[in-house]
Design an enzyme around this catalytic site. Sequence first.
Site, PDB file in Angstrom:
ATOM      1  N   HIS A 185      -5.226  -5.789   0.700  1.00  0.00           N
ATOM      2  CA  HIS A 185      -4.101  -6.729   0.066  1.00  0.00           C
ATOM      3  C   HIS A 185      -4.413  -8.095   0.226  1.00  0.00           C
ATOM      4  CE1 HIS A 185       0.180  -7.485  -1.083  1.00  0.00           C
ATOM      5  NE2 HIS A 185       0.037  -6.280  -1.606  1.00  0.00           N
ATOM      6  N   HIS A 285      -4.523  -0.530 -11.681  1.00  0.00           N
ATOM      7  CA  HIS A 285      -3.473  -1.098 -10.679  1.00  0.00           C
ATOM      8  C   HIS A 285      -2.091  -1.074 -11.513  1.00  0.00           C
ATOM      9  CE1 HIS A 285      -0.916  -4.626  -9.007  1.00  0.00           C
ATOM     10  NE2 HIS A 285      -1.319  -4.016  -7.813  1.00  0.00           N
TER      11      HIS A 285
HETATM   12  O1  LIG Z   1      -0.194  -1.935  -5.788  1.00  0.00           O
HETATM   13  C1  LIG Z   1      -1.211  -2.536  -5.114  1.00  0.00           C
HETATM   14  O2  LIG Z   1      -2.147  -2.329  -5.131  1.00  0.00           O
HETATM   15  C2  LIG Z   1      -0.726  -3.926  -4.608  1.00  0.00           C
HETATM   16  O3  LIG Z   1      -1.250  -4.438  -4.050  1.00  0.00           O
HETATM   17  C3  LIG Z   1       0.832  -4.395  -4.647  1.00  0.00           C
HETATM   18  C4  LIG Z   1       0.919  -5.767  -4.990  1.00  0.00           C
HETATM   19  O4  LIG Z   1      -0.034  -5.869  -6.454  1.00  0.00           O
HETATM   20  C5  LIG Z   1       2.284  -6.429  -5.532  1.00  0.00           C
HETATM   21  O5  LIG Z   1       2.700  -5.661  -6.407  1.00  0.00           O
HETATM   22  C6  LIG Z   1       2.424  -7.489  -5.722  1.00  0.00           C
HETATM   23  O6  LIG Z   1       3.672  -8.099  -5.760  1.00  0.00           O
HETATM   24 MG   LIG Z   2      -3.408  -3.782  -4.162  1.00  0.00          MG
END
Ligand SMILES: O=C(O)C(=O)C[C@@H](O)[C@H](O)CO
Ligand SMILES: [Mg+2]
Length: 382
Positions: A185, A285
Amino acid sequence: MKITRLTTYRVAPRWMFLKVETDEGITGWGEPVLEGRARTVEAAVQEFAETLIGQDPMRINDLWQTMYRGHFYRGGAILMSAIAGIDQALWDIKGKALGVPVYQLLGGLVRDKMKVYSWVGGDRPADIVADMQRLMEGGFDTFKLNGTEEFGLLDTPRAIDTAVAKIAGVHDALGTQVSFGIDFHGRVSAPMAKPLLKALEPFRPLFVEEPVLAEQAEHYARLAASTSIPLAAGERMYSRFEFKRVLEAGGIAIVQPDLSHAGGITECHKIASMAEAYDVAFAPHCPLGPVALAACLQVDFVSHNAVLQEQSMGIHYNKGAELLDYVINKEDFRIANGYIHALPKPGLGVEVDEERVIRAAKNAPDWHNPIWRHKDGSVAEW
Ligand SMILES: O=C(O)C(=O)C[C@@H](O)[C@H](O)CO
Ligand SMILES: [Mg+2]
């Protein structure tokens, strides 16, 4: 046909839907949102509307290029999210006008079904095994979880051991019954990513996502050389022009553009093709809503290198609304044994419950991610 109106609806949990109307009564839906910056993207969409109204929605490529190149400044999270949602809606209109799903306009199906995965564990990874066991009953065997909580630029062996212990717990309990990606992250610095990756290798995660922040992309190749774990990134990269540098430098095994942040179907289909040329997998994503997911699936089903699709059912962000709450044709999004089928209806394949969207937009939350801090009070990557 001409575009007559663009209307945005910010709704729970943290999504924004865009309705594009035309003079022939065909309506397209998109999901132009940047989590935590919905109002900013909304303003960008309304600015683009000034040049889109009166235009032919069927000329998607020209409208895309005009939005991208026509206003001098380009790229970045806000503008590319606005373009993404508008692009999705234009493809929705085109498919509806021609009576076919978007994937038919992109060359047709390369697969019969698409593998999906589910989030477990929340912002601060906890109850991971229990979450996985519950979801395994629903047929899932592939998951993603956050690898750490706040993590220092230079953190301790104990911090690494804490992160690894959670993964070891999954491995001890479930072994190879499950596969899982670990999302760093962007919380882990380049100096700490190398030892943390090394410590995680024995548990053979499917991938590690955002091993460092997108602005540290030059570390991807070095980190890949130091670990056997496939590295994934892309949710904070917004166009071909960012992905080209990462693909050329090497190190990333899986690209993860977000169909609502990286210019939409038009751009992400090109990113998928670029990645295929480098033997890199494509795994969009998508922690967002149903229109974003529908857009992802349209590209997944025409991309040979599409391997995994994120979807937000049960994700820890979905407070106040769930993935299919605004969808009429819920049955088309059914997930069986960890797979989803191509959406059969024309356009994006999602029938939006407009009345419910309009009602929800009347009291939309203004979602923002929390600001995390380290023990010394300095800001931490969330
Ligand atoms: O789903 C993912 O891989 C994330 O890292 C979640 C992130 O993107 C959040 O949505 C940001 O608010
Ligand atoms: Mg992510």
